[in-house]
Every structure is written in structure tokens, then in C-alpha cells.
Design a protein around this motif. Structure first.
Motif, PDB file in Angstrom:
ATOM      1  N   PRO A 138      39.946  58.156  44.013  1.00  0.00           N
ATOM      2  CA  PRO A 138      40.071  57.231  42.882  1.00  0.00           C
ATOM      3  C   PRO A 138      39.131  56.026  42.937  1.00  0.00           C
ATOM      4  CG  PRO A 138      41.967  57.037  44.348  1.00  0.00           C
ATOM      5  CD  PRO A 138      41.195  58.227  44.793  1.00  0.00           C
ATOM      6  N   PHE A 175      35.959  55.938  42.670  1.00  0.00           N
ATOM      7  CA  PHE A 175      34.727  56.058  41.881  1.00  0.00           C
ATOM      8  C   PHE A 175      34.970  55.856  40.387  1.00  0.00           C
ATOM      9  CE2 PHE A 175      32.479  57.204  45.523  1.00  0.00           C
ATOM     10  CZ  PHE A 175      33.177  58.172  46.226  1.00  0.00           C
ATOM     11  N   LEU A 225      32.191  51.191  42.211  1.00  0.00           N
ATOM     12  CA  LEU A 225      33.380  51.477  43.016  1.00  0.00           C
ATOM     13  C   LEU A 225      34.496  50.510  42.641  1.00  0.00           C
ATOM     14  CD1 LEU A 225      31.563  51.753  46.469  1.00  0.00           C
ATOM     15  CD2 LEU A 225      32.051  53.583  44.862  1.00  0.00           C
ATOM     16  N   ILE A 226      35.731  51.003  42.734  1.00  0.00           N
ATOM     17  CA  ILE A 226      36.881  50.146  42.441  1.00  0.00           C
ATOM     18  C   ILE A 226      37.316  49.495  43.751  1.00  0.00           C
ATOM     19  CG2 ILE A 226      39.221  50.045  41.527  1.00  0.00           C
ATOM     20  CD1 ILE A 226      38.519  52.537  39.857  1.00  0.00           C
ATOM     21  N   LYS A 227      37.253  48.185  43.790  1.00  0.00           N
ATOM     22  CA  LYS A 227      37.402  47.453  45.043  1.00  0.00           C
ATOM     23  C   LYS A 227      38.734  47.719  45.743  1.00  0.00           C
ATOM     24  CE  LYS A 227      35.766  43.124  46.837  1.00  0.00           C
ATOM     25  NZ  LYS A 227      35.221  41.806  46.559  1.00  0.00           N
ATOM     26  N   GLU A 228      39.787  47.850  44.953  1.00  0.00           N
ATOM     27  CA  GLU A 228      41.116  48.004  45.541  1.00  0.00           C
ATOM     28  C   GLU A 228      41.264  49.305  46.339  1.00  0.00           C
ATOM     29  OE1 GLU A 228      40.475  46.867  42.575  1.00  0.00           O
ATOM     30  OE2 GLU A 228      41.544  44.979  42.341  1.00  0.00           O
ATOM     31  N   PHE A 229      40.411  50.271  46.081  1.00  0.00           N
ATOM     32  CA  PHE A 229      40.508  51.552  46.795  1.00  0.00           C
ATOM     33  C   PHE A 229      39.510  51.653  47.945  1.00  0.00           C
ATOM     34  CE2 PHE A 229      43.616  53.328  44.159  1.00  0.00           C
ATOM     35  CZ  PHE A 229      43.282  53.177  42.825  1.00  0.00           C
ATOM     36  N   CYS A 230      38.742  50.591  48.163  1.00  0.00           N
ATOM     37  CA  CYS A 230      37.645  50.670  49.119  1.00  0.00           C
ATOM     38  C   CYS A 230      38.146  50.904  50.539  1.00  0.00           C
ATOM     39  CB  CYS A 230      36.809  49.392  49.046  1.00  0.00           C
ATOM     40  SG  CYS A 230      35.265  49.539  49.934  1.00  0.00           S
ATOM     41  N   ALA A 231      39.172  50.178  50.932  1.00  0.00           N
ATOM     42  CA  ALA A 231      39.673  50.311  52.301  1.00  0.00           C
ATOM     43  C   ALA A 231      40.133  51.734  52.567  1.00  0.00           C
ATOM     44  CB  ALA A 231      40.804  49.320  52.542  1.00  0.00           C
ATOM     45  N   ASP A 232      40.864  52.317  51.609  1.00  0.00           N
ATOM     46  CA  ASP A 232      41.357  53.685  51.779  1.00  0.00           C
ATOM     47  C   ASP A 232      40.205  54.685  51.849  1.00  0.00           C
ATOM     48  OD1 ASP A 232      42.399  56.325  49.942  1.00  0.00           O
ATOM     49  OD2 ASP A 232      43.700  55.667  51.591  1.00  0.00           O
ATOM     50  N   GLY A 284      27.588  45.335  49.228  1.00  0.00           N
ATOM     51  CA  GLY A 284      28.697  46.215  48.866  1.00  0.00           C
ATOM     52  C   GLY A 284      29.662  46.353  50.032  1.00  0.00           C
ATOM     53  N   TYR A 285      29.931  47.607  50.438  1.00  0.00           N
ATOM     54  CA  TYR A 285      30.852  47.828  51.560  1.00  0.00           C
ATOM     55  C   TYR A 285      30.156  47.893  52.919  1.00  0.00           C
ATOM     56  CZ  TYR A 285      29.621  52.809  50.783  1.00  0.00           C
ATOM     57  OH  TYR A 285      28.966  54.003  50.596  1.00  0.00           O
ATOM     58  N   ASN A 292      29.367  45.640  55.163  1.00  0.00           N
ATOM     59  CA  ASN A 292      30.064  44.923  56.230  1.00  0.00           C
ATOM     60  C   ASN A 292      31.345  45.643  56.623  1.00  0.00           C
ATOM     61  OD1 ASN A 292      30.922  43.003  58.028  1.00  0.00           O
ATOM     62  ND2 ASN A 292      31.017  41.321  56.588  1.00  0.00           N
ATOM     63  N   MET A 293      32.116  46.060  55.635  1.00  0.00           N
ATOM     64  CA  MET A 293      33.389  46.749  55.922  1.00  0.00           C
ATOM     65  C   MET A 293      33.153  48.007  56.742  1.00  0.00           C
ATOM     66  SD  MET A 293      35.654  46.503  52.449  1.00  0.00           S
ATOM     67  CE  MET A 293      36.977  47.522  53.008  1.00  0.00           C
ATOM     68  N   LYS A 353      32.143  47.247  60.348  1.00  0.00           N
ATOM     69  CA  LYS A 353      33.298  46.795  61.157  1.00  0.00           C
ATOM     70  C   LYS A 353      34.194  47.977  61.497  1.00  0.00           C
ATOM     71  CE  LYS A 353      33.643  41.956  60.051  1.00  0.00           C
ATOM     72  NZ  LYS A 353      34.061  40.954  59.105  1.00  0.00           N
ATOM     73  N   PRO A 364      46.520  50.371  47.470  1.00  0.00           N
ATOM     74  CA  PRO A 364      45.548  50.277  48.559  1.00  0.00           C
ATOM     75  C   PRO A 364      45.936  49.217  49.567  1.00  0.00           C
ATOM     76  CG  PRO A 364      44.703  49.236  46.582  1.00  0.00           C
ATOM     77  CD  PRO A 364      46.001  49.865  46.200  1.00  0.00           C
ATOM     78  N   SER A 365      45.613  49.499  50.800  1.00  0.00           N
ATOM     79  CA  SER A 365      45.894  48.495  51.831  1.00  0.00           C
ATOM     80  C   SER A 365      44.872  47.373  51.710  1.00  0.00           C
ATOM     81  CB  SER A 365      45.804  49.133  53.204  1.00  0.00           C
ATOM     82  OG  SER A 365      44.545  49.735  53.370  1.00  0.00           O
ATOM     83  N   GLU A 393      29.453  42.812  44.527  1.00  0.00           N
ATOM     84  CA  GLU A 393      28.294  43.652  44.278  1.00  0.00           C
ATOM     85  C   GLU A 393      28.689  45.114  44.405  1.00  0.00           C
ATOM     86  OE1 GLU A 393      25.156  42.565  43.392  1.00  0.00           O
ATOM     87  OE2 GLU A 393      24.813  44.689  43.012  1.00  0.00           O
ATOM     88  N   GLY A 394      28.488  45.874  43.335  1.00  0.00           N
ATOM     89  CA  GLY A 394      28.794  47.305  43.350  1.00  0.00           C
ATOM     90  C   GLY A 394      30.244  47.628  43.069  1.00  0.00           C
ATOM     91  N   PHE A 395      31.066  46.598  42.814  1.00  0.00           N
ATOM     92  CA  PHE A 395      32.490  46.836  42.631  1.00  0.00           C
ATOM     93  C   PHE A 395      32.970  46.400  41.253  1.00  0.00           C
ATOM     94  CE2 PHE A 395      33.634  48.209  46.762  1.00  0.00           C
ATOM     95  CZ  PHE A 395      32.944  47.458  47.693  1.00  0.00           C
ATOM     96  N   VAL A 396      34.052  47.056  40.808  1.00  0.00           N
ATOM     97  CA  VAL A 396      34.855  46.555  39.698  1.00  0.00           C
ATOM     98  C   VAL A 396      36.271  46.421  40.243  1.00  0.00           C
ATOM     99  CG1 VAL A 396      33.487  47.558  37.857  1.00  0.00           C
ATOM    100  CG2 VAL A 396      35.321  48.890  38.829  1.00  0.00           C
ATOM    101  N   SER A 397      37.105  45.616  39.558  1.00  0.00           N
ATOM    102  CA  SER A 397      38.460  45.379  40.059  1.00  0.00           C
ATOM    103  C   SER A 397      39.481  45.524  38.947  1.00  0.00           C
ATOM    104  CB  SER A 397      38.573  43.943  40.573  1.00  0.00           C
ATOM    105  OG  SER A 397      38.213  43.863  41.903  1.00  0.00           O
TER     106      SER A 397
END
Lengths: 259, 265
Positions: A53, A55, A95-102, A185-186, A188-189, A192, B12-13, B25-29
């Protein structure tokens, strides 16, 4: 997360001696354009689509060859070159930020299962966030996680690449130096997470701004090619094949009738 | 009967520490801290009988469908609503009040064919979720046809659009869709891409191996060329070729999108 194309199913453990390349969705789309160039030049085969989800959807015709393949292009796809022992992930949308960690957690788990010899992230950073020492010279930099083999580290040093400089943290008191990836973007994440999971990750970056970044793309992929020798050189220049999707980057031509 | 969006993805966690270089950058929320939930409100028997669903994205495509397709009555038979955590306090900004998101509507064309007109204000972060909710609410054996209109200026070609054919329509289909000559001949060529809900539906259908085809008409408004284009396309697709498409408008279309402000009060 990966949905294989028809008759393309493989065992992930068979990719042990492969190199995995992925882009960050970062400023100037450097990573994504670089991956486009690699897939097009190496004539990689599409292996799977990525179902997650994170994307924002985007579709189209085959961006690399209008004739060879009629499969629908989607927001994120996995490509393979058995000849070059390369697996490449391409991401085409936001990308949808809230799903990035998953997403990154699942990606890293998958990287661990495949046990790639190298994992390479192609990214970019805002050029207006450079420190003084970064203002001159080549905009190209690299970083590695702590589990990168010493042999690989030696290879990168022999190439005379510049490691990304650390900078003092603005948020924290004291003299703590951090790696700073603004506009990455991601990046750094993922760095880490790979550090935490002992995954050897090499990140190649350039400083850039939004606009026509083809020269930046050629710079970063040129460096990558000098290291890993994917594409044959002709007169000291790799023989890149630009994909069909790079046509008309800035729109259609103006109507002749206006003249 | 209500059907909620699949819980395939959990909330999401969140990372414990926000990094110093955290930017968008590169994200939507999403607007709120919780992932929205879409709910389909449509009779189960209607959903089970449906073999073809026509999805209309955007005002022009919805206009076409409501005016020219043989709908059973002008009133919808179901809807798809978005449930979000909203701040219930009324916010007056320039005379407008904060409203709940408008639903998307289902209409009946015949026993086996439904029309879904999508809310034109759906945000990009909701495209996948919306499409997944609709597709998973129906049988996996159904066919999906998507109609959308894109501004003519979005079409990229070596020749300027003034010298291209009218109507300028293009198609994209999933691998499970049995493309005929007409659909293949007007395949959307690179470097053009398709985004929005149409992309969301095609992606979901492609992953689930559901036959789906999208038709995009490049135009500035809903004109006769677009109507002809959509009509020709629908008649070329097996699941919709029997539809009696009216060349003239069937029902007057109330323009609900015009909003008045208080600028001249």
C-alpha cells in the motif's frame, strides 16, 4: 509483497551471489532515473510486481521496449539480469509516508532472505543543504553501513570516491556528528534499518536540485559502472541505452502553426 | 449491506525518533493520523450478480456515463463512503464550512452491469485503498472497465496534438484482459503514463489477475468527440458491446460542483 509474473517464479535463495540495486524516491528522481538507465541498457527481464500500500499507483506501457513486452507497467517492479547477476527494484511513483516503516521492514527482511552479495541504494540530496567542504568538487558521495565487507570498502577507497561528510547535529546539544540526508526520501531510514539488521548497504548519492538531471544520472551510473563493470565502455564512456520513457521529458513540441 | 475495506494492512508503526533530515521529499501523507477506511454500501445480491463494472473517474467521464449510458433510473443504488477521524467543529474559512468527504455512487445499468462514479476529490494517497475496496467487494470473475478524461495538454507525442486524430483516446489493459485489435491499436504509448484512480484500479486488477481495461480520452471538456470515442470503445469491448449508448443526453445533469463564494456579497 512480490507477485511473480507468469512462469517467472524463482527461489529467492538462488539469488545469493547476486547484487541488488534499488532507488530512493529522492530529489531530482536521480535514483529512479539511474535504475531506468540500468534496466534499459542491460535489457533486464521483468521478474515480479511489488504489491504494497505504500505506492501511489501509476501505470503505462512498457517503458523500455514498446515492441518486446506488452505487460502493464506498474508503480514498483522487480527486474533481473541473469547474465550480470543483478536484481533491480524500480519505483515509479510517490510513496505514502505512513506505510514507509512497514515497507522498509519487509524489504529488509526480503534482502536478508536473498543474502545478496551487495545491496546498493541510489539516491540524491538537496544541493542547497551542502556544508562548505561540499560546495566545490564532484557532487558525488557514498556511504556504507558497518557490515559492509572490508574488501568492498577497500574497492570504494581505491576508486577515490568521497565518503559523505558528517555534520554537527542542529537539534542536539554537544558536538555529535551525524549523517544528514536532506531530500533523500527514505535513504536515512533504510541506512539505519540496514545498520541495525547487519545488512551491508552501499549508498551512492549526488547533490542536485529539481530540473533536468540527466547529467547527474550519467554521473552516478557512470561511477557505479566503473566499480561493477556492467556496461561495456566505448571511448571511456559506457554505452548507455536511453529508455523510451525518457522521450519528451518536458512535454510535446510546440505547434508549428504558431510560427 | 456494508463491506469495509480489507484489513490487509495494519496501522503503520511509527518510528521512535524523528530524524533531523526528515522531510517529505518523495512522500505524500494522509490528512489525519489514522488510515482512512472505505465502506461499500451495496446489496450483496447486486454485488454477486455483477459481471461487469464500469468505473468513471472525473467529472467529464461521470457526465458521460450519467447522460449517455442506459441507467436504470437516475438515483444511485449504493454508495462508497470514506470514514475518517474528522474534527467535528465547524471551520469557517472564507464562507465555506468543513464537510465530510462526498461518497462515490453505484448505479444499475442492467442485472449484470453496474456503474461506479467516483468522487472527484479523492486524494492520491487514497487511490489504492479506494480501488482495493471496490474490487474486493465484488466477484473476482468480473470484468472492470474504466473511463477517464485527461487534459489534452497531458498527452505527449512527437507531433503536436492539433495534428493528431480526434477523438484522441487511448487504452491500457491488464494482462488478464483479452485485448482485441481496436484496444491494442490505441494502446497508450510511452512516454505517456496514467495516474489517478484509473491507475489504482488497473494495478489492483493486474495483481489479482482480473480482466480490466481503462480508456482515457484526452480532451479539455466533454464534447462530441469524447462521447464518440467512449462509445466506440465501449462497443469494442466484449462485456459492454451490447450497451445501448445514447448519442444525446438522457437526463439533465445537475452540476453539483459549482460552489458559490462570498466574494461579491
Amino acid at each position: 509483497m512480490f507477485v511473480f509474473l507468469k512462469d517467472k517464479s524463482i527461489d529467492w535463495s538462488s539469488l545469493q551471489d547476486y547484487t541488488f540495486i534499488l532507488p530512493a524516491v529522492s530529489v531530482g528522481n536521480i535514483g529512479q532515473l539511474s535504475v531506468d538507465l540500468l534496466i534499459s541498457s542491460l535489457r533486464c527481464d521483468k521478474l515480479a510486481k511489488v504489491d504494497h500500500p505504500i505506492f501511489v499507483p501509476v501505470v503505462g506501457s512498457d517503458p523500455y521496449d514498446d515492441i518486446r513486452e506488452q505487460d502493464l507497467m506498474t508503480a514498483a517492479e522487480l527486474y533481473i539480469s541473469k547474465e550480470k547477476k543483478l536484481v533491480i527494484l524500480q519505483i515509479r511513483g510517490l510513496l505514502i509516508k505512513e506505510f514507509c516503516a512497514d515497507f522498509l521492514a519487509k524489504l529488509v527482511d526480503w534482502i536478508k532472505i536473498c543474502s545478496f552479495t551487495k545491496t546498493i541504494l541510489l539516491s540524491s540530496l538537496y544541493n542547497y543543504e551542502r556544508v562548505d567542504s561540499q560546495l566545490t568538487g564532484s557532487p558525488f558521495r557514498y556511504t556504507i553501513t558497518s557490515s559492509v565487507k572490508s574488501t568492498v570498502e577497500e574497492e570504494l577507497k581505491n576508486l577515490q570516491w568521497s565518503a559523505l561528510e558528517t555534520r554537527r547535529s542542529v537539534w542536539k546539544e554537544g558536538t555529535e556528528e551525524i549523517l544528514f540526508f536532506p531530500g533523500g526520501g527514505y535513504t536515512n531510514m533504510l541506512n539505519k534499518l540496514c545498520g541495525k539488521m547487519n545488512i551491508p548497504l552501499v549508498t551512492l548519492l549526488i547533490f542536485c536540485a529539481e530540473g533536468d538531471n540527466i547529467p547527474g544520472v550519467l554521473l552516478i551510473t557512470g561511477h557505479l559502472n566503473r566499480w561493477l563493470n556492467f556496461v561495456r565502455m566505448a571511448n571511456d564512456t559506457p554505452g548507455w541505452k536511453f529508455p523510451a520513457s525518457w522521450k519528451l521529458f518536458f512535454g510535446a513540441p510546440p505547434p508549428l502553426t504558431m510560427y | 449491506m456494508e463491506l469495509m475495506s480489507s484489513q490487509a494492512f495494519e496501522d503503520p508503526s511509527t518510528i521512535e525518533e524523528i530524524p533531523e533530515d526528515d522531510d517529505d521529499e518523495g512522500f505524500v501523507s494522509f490528512d489525519s493520523s489514522k488510515i482512512p477506511v472505505y465502506t461499500v454500501m451495496l446489496e450483496e445480491t447486486t454485488r454477486e450478480k455483477c459481471k461487469t463494472i464500469i468505473i468513471c473517474e472525473g467529472i467529464e467521464a461521470t457526465d458521460f456515463a450519467k447522460s449517455h449510458l442506459p441507467l436504470v433510473g437516475s438515483e444511485p443504488i449504493g454508495k462508497l463512503v470514506k470514514k475518517t477521524q474528522l474534527d467535528k467543529s465547524e471551520v469557517e474559512i472564507w464562507g465555506f464550512q468543513y464537510k465530510e468527504p462526498e461518497p462515490s455512487w453505484f448505479f444499475q445499468i442492467n442485472e449484470e452491469t453496474l456503474l461506479c462514479t467516483c468522487n472527484p476529490t479523492i486524494s492520491s494517497e487514497d487511490f489504492s485503498l479506494f480501488a482495493k475496496t471496490v474490487i474486493t467487494s465484488f466477484n473476482s470473475t468480473m470484468a472492470v472497465v474504466i473511463l477517464t478524461v485527461s487534459p489534452i495538454t497531458n498527452y505527449k507525442s512527437d507531433d503536436h496534438t492539433t495534428s493528431t486524430e480526434a477523438p484522441l483516446i487511448r487504452t491500457l489493459a491488464t494482462s488478464a484482459f483479452n485485448s482485441n485489435g481496436f484496444v491494442k491499436n490505441i494502446r497508450l504509448e510511452q512516454p505517456n503514463i496514467l495516474g489517478g484512480l484509473a491507475a489504482g484500479f488497473l494495478t489492483v486488477c493486474d495483481i489479482k489477475q482480473i480482466p480490466a481495461v481503462a480508456c482515457v480520452a484526452f480532451s479539455s471538456n466533454l464534447d462530441a468527440d469524447v462521447v464518440n470515442g467512449f462509445t466506440t470503445f465501449l462497443h469494442s469491448v466484449e462485456c459492454t458491446q451490447q450497451l445501448q449508448i445514447s448519442p444525446t443526453k438522457r437526463f439533465p445533469v445537475r452540476d453539483k460542483c459549482t460552489k458559490t463564494g462570498n466574494l461579491y456579497i
